[in-house]
Design a protein around this motif. Structure first.
Motif, mmCIF file in Angstrom:
data_model
loop_
_atom_site.group_PDB
_atom_site.id
_atom_site.type_symbol
_atom_site.label_atom_id
_atom_site.label_comp_id
_atom_site.label_asym_id
_atom_site.label_seq_id
_atom_site.Cartn_x
_atom_site.Cartn_y
_atom_site.Cartn_z
ATOM 1 N N VAL A 1 0.869 -1.183 0.000
ATOM 2 C CA VAL A 1 0.000 0.000 0.000
ATOM 3 C C VAL A 1 0.897 1.221 0.000
ATOM 4 C CG1 VAL A 1 -1.825 1.249 1.196
ATOM 5 C CG2 VAL A 1 -1.805 -1.243 1.243
ATOM 6 N N SER A 2 0.688 2.073 -0.971
ATOM 7 C CA SER A 2 1.532 3.242 -1.156
ATOM 8 C C SER A 2 0.659 4.449 -1.475
ATOM 9 C CB SER A 2 2.498 2.964 -2.310
ATOM 10 O OG SER A 2 3.373 4.035 -2.512
ATOM 11 N N GLY A 3 1.203 5.605 -1.289
ATOM 12 C CA GLY A 3 0.484 6.832 -1.625
ATOM 13 C C GLY A 3 1.062 7.488 -2.859
ATOM 14 N N ASP A 4 0.476 8.611 -3.224
ATOM 15 C CA ASP A 4 0.939 9.342 -4.404
ATOM 16 C C ASP A 4 2.362 9.858 -4.202
ATOM 17 O OD1 ASP A 4 -0.269 10.858 -2.422
ATOM 18 O OD2 ASP A 4 -1.530 12.006 -3.772
ATOM 19 N N GLY A 5 2.751 10.201 -3.000
ATOM 20 C CA GLY A 5 4.123 10.621 -2.740
ATOM 21 C C GLY A 5 5.087 9.456 -2.788
ATOM 22 N N ASP A 6 4.683 8.355 -2.154
ATOM 23 C CA ASP A 6 5.526 7.160 -2.129
ATOM 24 C C ASP A 6 5.790 6.611 -3.527
ATOM 25 O OD1 ASP A 6 6.395 6.578 0.403
ATOM 26 O OD2 ASP A 6 4.914 5.027 0.802
ATOM 27 N N SER A 7 4.840 6.718 -4.423
ATOM 28 C CA SER A 7 4.984 6.097 -5.742
ATOM 29 C C SER A 7 5.265 7.078 -6.872
ATOM 30 C CB SER A 7 3.723 5.303 -6.089
ATOM 31 O OG SER A 7 3.616 4.195 -5.241
ATOM 32 N N ALA A 8 4.777 8.292 -6.775
ATOM 33 C CA ALA A 8 4.912 9.223 -7.895
ATOM 34 C C ALA A 8 5.921 10.340 -7.651
ATOM 35 C CB ALA A 8 3.556 9.847 -8.228
#
Length: 155
Positions: free
Chosen positions: A107-114
């Motif tokens: 589970v990741s967020g927009d900051g973690d992934s983008a």
């Protein structure tokens, strides 16, 4: 994911793994009321219950931020690892390589992934790591109280 055979003497609301839907829940949420991350956690609970997944066969991964708190709210009997910001994909790759019998949920967020994690994200996709990778994108960094993320819509 792993299916199990029904156990003798299981309650009527039990799935084929002999577990009730409550067995797939985690701790009570501390996220803001009405947060979409809670809805995603509830859908994971439902899906794992309906797919008869044994929680002990699942390992959960996350990074930093609101989205990365959500694995606490599902599959309480599973193993979990909260990694550094943007580094969840490499941690998951190593763990799932180390024990290929485990099922992985990241589970990741927009900051973690983008943002900070884009380099990690593209390589976990390139390697085709056998895991479910969920990006909880709300276009804003919630912990910094409204700073736009890399996935925010223009204007």
């Amino acid at each position: 994911m792993t299916e199990a055979l029904p156990m003798a003497g299981t309650p009527a609301n039990a799935n084929l793994a002999g577990l009730s839907k409550n067995d797939y829940r985690g701790n009570p949420s501390t996220l803001c009321q009405g947060c979409g991350h809670n809805s995603i956690s509830n859908q994971i609970i439902t899906a794992m219950y309906e797919m008869n997944v044994v929680p002990e066969n699942v390992v959960k991964f996350s990074g930093i931020g609101c989205s990365s708190k959500s694995p606490t709210y599902f599959l309480n009997r599973s193993f979990g690892f909260n990694s550094l910001h943007g580094r969840m994909p490499s941690i998951a790759t190593g763990a799932l390589f180390g024990d290929y019998h485990l099922k992985g949920i990241g589970v990741s967020g927009d900051g973690d992934s983008a943002s900070i994690g884009m380099g990690q994200f593209k390589h976990v996709m390139r390697r085709n790591v056998n895991m479910v990778y969920i990006i909880e994108n709300n276009g804003v960094y919630g912990l910094t109280k409204g700073q736009f993320s890399a996935t925010a819509e223009k204007d």
